[in-house]
Design a protein around this motif. Structure first.
Motif, PDB file in Angstrom:
ATOM      1  N   ALA A  11      40.101  53.713  48.812  1.00  0.00           N
ATOM      2  CA  ALA A  11      39.534  53.906  50.150  1.00  0.00           C
ATOM      3  C   ALA A  11      38.025  53.695  50.137  1.00  0.00           C
ATOM      4  O   ALA A  11      37.453  53.124  51.075  1.00  0.00           O
ATOM      5  N   GLU A  12      37.372  54.144  49.083  1.00  0.00           N
ATOM      6  CA  GLU A  12      35.914  54.022  49.002  1.00  0.00           C
ATOM      7  C   GLU A  12      35.463  52.585  48.817  1.00  0.00           C
ATOM      8  O   GLU A  12      34.352  52.215  49.197  1.00  0.00           O
TER       9      GLU A  12
ATOM     10  N   THR B 295      35.746  45.781  49.767  1.00  0.00           N
ATOM     11  CA  THR B 295      35.683  44.736  48.737  1.00  0.00           C
ATOM     12  C   THR B 295      36.999  44.596  47.979  1.00  0.00           C
ATOM     13  O   THR B 295      37.057  43.930  46.945  1.00  0.00           O
ATOM     14  N   ALA B 296      38.059  45.209  48.509  1.00  0.00           N
ATOM     15  CA  ALA B 296      39.343  45.214  47.806  1.00  0.00           C
ATOM     16  C   ALA B 296      39.924  43.820  47.639  1.00  0.00           C
ATOM     17  O   ALA B 296      40.723  43.575  46.740  1.00  0.00           O
ATOM     18  N   GLY B 297      39.496  42.895  48.483  1.00  0.00           N
ATOM     19  CA  GLY B 297      40.076  41.571  48.424  1.00  0.00           C
ATOM     20  C   GLY B 297      39.405  40.641  47.441  1.00  0.00           C
ATOM     21  O   GLY B 297      39.793  39.472  47.352  1.00  0.00           O
ATOM     22  N   HIS B 298      38.448  41.143  46.679  1.00  0.00           N
ATOM     23  CA  HIS B 298      37.724  40.274  45.752  1.00  0.00           C
ATOM     24  C   HIS B 298      38.693  39.655  44.736  1.00  0.00           C
ATOM     25  O   HIS B 298      39.407  40.343  44.015  1.00  0.00           O
ATOM     26  N   GLY B 299      38.734  38.336  44.708  1.00  0.00           N
ATOM     27  CA  GLY B 299      39.589  37.622  43.775  1.00  0.00           C
ATOM     28  C   GLY B 299      41.052  37.623  44.144  1.00  0.00           C
ATOM     29  O   GLY B 299      41.887  37.188  43.323  1.00  0.00           O
ATOM     30  N   ARG B 300      41.400  38.070  45.326  1.00  0.00           N
ATOM     31  CA  ARG B 300      42.805  38.148  45.731  1.00  0.00           C
ATOM     32  C   ARG B 300      43.077  37.164  46.868  1.00  0.00           C
ATOM     33  O   ARG B 300      42.187  36.824  47.646  1.00  0.00           O
ATOM     34  N   THR B 301      44.310  36.768  46.965  1.00  0.00           N
ATOM     35  CA  THR B 301      44.760  35.897  48.057  1.00  0.00           C
ATOM     36  C   THR B 301      46.022  36.498  48.658  1.00  0.00           C
ATOM     37  O   THR B 301      46.708  37.317  48.018  1.00  0.00           O
ATOM     38  N   PRO B 302      46.361  36.092  49.884  1.00  0.00           N
ATOM     39  CA  PRO B 302      47.636  36.560  50.437  1.00  0.00           C
ATOM     40  C   PRO B 302      48.812  36.226  49.528  1.00  0.00           C
ATOM     41  O   PRO B 302      49.734  37.034  49.360  1.00  0.00           O
TER      42      PRO B 302
ATOM     43  N   TYR C  51      43.980  44.609  51.234  1.00  0.00           N
ATOM     44  CA  TYR C  51      44.455  44.633  49.850  1.00  0.00           C
ATOM     45  C   TYR C  51      44.275  46.009  49.201  1.00  0.00           C
ATOM     46  O   TYR C  51      44.633  46.200  48.044  1.00  0.00           O
ATOM     47  N   ALA C  52      43.744  46.977  49.947  1.00  0.00           N
ATOM     48  CA  ALA C  52      43.440  48.280  49.353  1.00  0.00           C
ATOM     49  C   ALA C  52      44.699  48.980  48.832  1.00  0.00           C
ATOM     50  O   ALA C  52      44.662  49.643  47.786  1.00  0.00           O
ATOM     51  N   THR C  53      45.798  48.846  49.536  1.00  0.00           N
ATOM     52  CA  THR C  53      47.039  49.469  49.071  1.00  0.00           C
ATOM     53  C   THR C  53      47.483  48.864  47.743  1.00  0.00           C
ATOM     54  O   THR C  53      47.930  49.584  46.840  1.00  0.00           O
ATOM     55  N   ASP C  54      47.331  47.540  47.599  1.00  0.00           N
ATOM     56  CA  ASP C  54      47.653  46.891  46.325  1.00  0.00           C
ATOM     57  C   ASP C  54      46.813  47.489  45.199  1.00  0.00           C
ATOM     58  O   ASP C  54      47.325  47.787  44.107  1.00  0.00           O
ATOM     59  N   VAL C  55      45.524  47.659  45.465  1.00  0.00           N
ATOM     60  CA  VAL C  55      44.615  48.195  44.442  1.00  0.00           C
ATOM     61  C   VAL C  55      45.043  49.592  44.029  1.00  0.00           C
ATOM     62  O   VAL C  55      45.127  49.919  42.832  1.00  0.00           O
ATOM     63  N   ALA C  56      45.322  50.443  45.005  1.00  0.00           N
ATOM     64  CA  ALA C  56      45.692  51.826  44.703  1.00  0.00           C
ATOM     65  C   ALA C  56      46.975  51.876  43.873  1.00  0.00           C
ATOM     66  O   ALA C  56      47.073  52.646  42.903  1.00  0.00           O
ATOM     67  N   ILE C  57      47.971  51.076  44.206  1.00  0.00           N
ATOM     68  CA  ILE C  57      49.238  51.114  43.480  1.00  0.00           C
ATOM     69  C   ILE C  57      49.078  50.527  42.082  1.00  0.00           C
ATOM     70  O   ILE C  57      49.690  51.018  41.114  1.00  0.00           O
TER      71      ILE C  57
ATOM     72  N   PHE D  66      48.179  59.019  41.710  1.00  0.00           N
ATOM     73  CA  PHE D  66      48.106  58.201  42.922  1.00  0.00           C
ATOM     74  C   PHE D  66      47.039  58.689  43.888  1.00  0.00           C
ATOM     75  O   PHE D  66      46.313  57.881  44.480  1.00  0.00           O
ATOM     76  N   ARG D  67      46.887  59.991  44.079  1.00  0.00           N
ATOM     77  CA  ARG D  67      45.888  60.463  45.052  1.00  0.00           C
ATOM     78  C   ARG D  67      44.477  60.102  44.604  1.00  0.00           C
ATOM     79  O   ARG D  67      43.629  59.776  45.434  1.00  0.00           O
ATOM     80  N   ASP D  68      44.219  60.110  43.308  1.00  0.00           N
ATOM     81  CA  ASP D  68      42.902  59.678  42.824  1.00  0.00           C
ATOM     82  C   ASP D  68      42.731  58.183  43.064  1.00  0.00           C
ATOM     83  O   ASP D  68      41.664  57.715  43.489  1.00  0.00           O
TER      84      ASP D  68
END
Length: 431
Positions: free
Chosen positions: A389-390, A394-401, A366-372, A381-383
């Motif tokens: 990335a860091e 834990t990017a998937g917290h509270g997320r589902t497919p 889900y990290a790409t979703d978070v960044a966008i 975007f680079r920030d």
């Protein structure tokens, strides 16, 4: 063997040389024989139009050609080593039945334009079959894509990347095979030219009615230049093989996916039992042999195309080297089309293992979703990329497919598959 068409008095024929010259030609000509007969009927009509044969002779010749076609279909007439090739067999049969009228059938044509036109008609049939198979595959994909989407890991570099879905997977291959069907139709437009009447590549001193044979044989246009008719031999065959190969490239990637997805390590897909075989030594095994051979099929078509390409290092005009193109063309087309024919049923009946696919979706995907999302909120975007990335673990917290796919609203993505647009493209080809 019957006397060769080119036999002249006082010329000795060496049986070994004749065998080498004939090769497998007479056997391969079985594939093109009915088309050769069809073209011969049109040629007879053209000869009658310019008075080279009489109306009665033309009627008799066409009647005997129809009988020959029927006898060939029934097995009563066998094209075999008695004849140098299919062309010789036609003339021999007509001469046997009709005497001098049969001997006139070759007036104004050469075996060069005779095989060119028979092959060209056969190639049009192969492209029609290719288009039919590609449309059927696309239709099967669209039907599966329209079913409720299941979450599926999306991979890049064979590494888990982002959340995808079964609907996205099917939609991708649907669009690919719609394009493959379109390419088959476009290739038909390229090759849909009548070479009959170009003789050995330089025309003849007769006002041949080439407009009639073009219309009678269903060609879109006349191939005007006799020299180009010879130059196009091999070129057009390669174009057809390239169209088939393009479809098989997509099939190869589809088969690769299924080869991976059916392993115990992935366990995403179950295949119909008919598409698997057992091991000869390991009782526990069921192998995806059909899928593996579908994956390998591109190689046969690519090899056929390469063989023809290697034959074309030639000057203009007919060269006997081109005889060797028939075998590779026939085998390449036959194998490629046979592979594609199996695919719609496979796609309709394969089963997804939802629990295994869900289990393979990890938080970092889900990290790409978070960044966008951060970039959409104003973060450069680079920030946003570095921050995501860091915290990827834990990017998937509270997320589902499902939430990830629902938010994917770019055209063609999970929440905007545009299946109706793809179906409309397919209907244009069906219409």
């Amino acid at each position: 063997m019957t006397q060769p068409l080119w036999q002249k008095a006082n010329i000795k024929i060496d049986a070994r040389i004749m065998k080498f010259l004939a090769g497998d030609d007479v056997l391969l000509d079985r594939e093109f024989f009915l088309h050769d007969i069809t073209a011969s009927k049109a040629h007879v009509e053209g000869l009658a139009n310019i008075g080279v044969v009489s109306v009665d002779e033309a009627a008799a010749l066409k009647r005997e050609l129809d009988v020959l076609a029927a006898d060939f279909r029934s097995g009563e007439f066998v094209l075999d080593e008695r004849y140098e090739d299919g062309h010789s067999a036609i003339e021999a049969r007509l001469t046997e039945r009709l005497g001098d009228a049969g001997r006139r059938v070759h007036t104004g044509r050469s075996r060069n334009d005779q095989i060119l036109v028979a092959t060209r008609l056969w190639l049009k049939d192969q492209l029609a079959a290719l288009e039919t198979h590609c449309r059927a595959i696309a239709r099967a994909c669209l039907e599966r894509a329209a079913q409720p989407a299941l979450p599926l890991p999306g991979y890049t570099h064979l590494q888990r990347a982002v959340v995808s879905s079964t609907a996205m997977w099917f939609a991708g291959f649907a669009e690919g095979f719609i394009d493959n069907a379109l390419r088959a139709r476009q290739t038909t437009t390229l090759i849909d030219a009548n070479p009959l009447g170009t003789a050995a590549g330089y025309g003849v001193n007769l006002p041949l009615d080439r407009e009639h044979t073009t219309a009678a044989l269903g060609f879109a246009r006349m191939q005007i230049s006799p020299i180009y008719a010879q130059l196009s031999r091999g070129k057009f065959e390669m174009a057809v093989l390239e169209a088939i190969a393009g479809a098989l490239l997509d099939l190869r990637r589809l088969a690769w996916d299924l080869s991976l997805f059916t392993t115990a390590e992935f366990n995403f897909v179950s295949l119909p039992s008919e598409y698997t075989t057992g091991s000869s030594i390991m009782p526990n095994k069921r192998n995806p042999d059909v899928v593996e051979l579908l994956r390998a099929s591109y190689a046969s078509v690519a090899a056929a195309r390469t063989e023809i390409e290697q034959l074309l290092s030639l000057p203009s005009g007919y060269q006997r080297d081109l005889q060797f193109s028939k075998g590779s063309l026939f085998h390449g087309c036959r194998h490629g089309l046979a592979a594609l024919e199996l695919v719609p049923d496979l796609l309709a009946r394969m089963q997804w293992n939802e629990s295994a696919m869900r289990a393979a979706i990890e938080p970092a995907m889900y990290a790409t979703d978070v960044a966008i999302e951060q970039a959409a909120a104003g973060v450069p975007f680079r920030d946003a990329y570095r921050a995501a990335a860091e915290t990827a673990s834990t990017a998937g917290h509270g997320r589902t497919p499902e939430s990830s796919l629902a938010a994917r609203v770019s055209p063609g993505a999970g929440n905007d598959l545009r299946l109706d647009e793809l179906a409309a493209r397919l209907r244009q080809l069906d219409g």
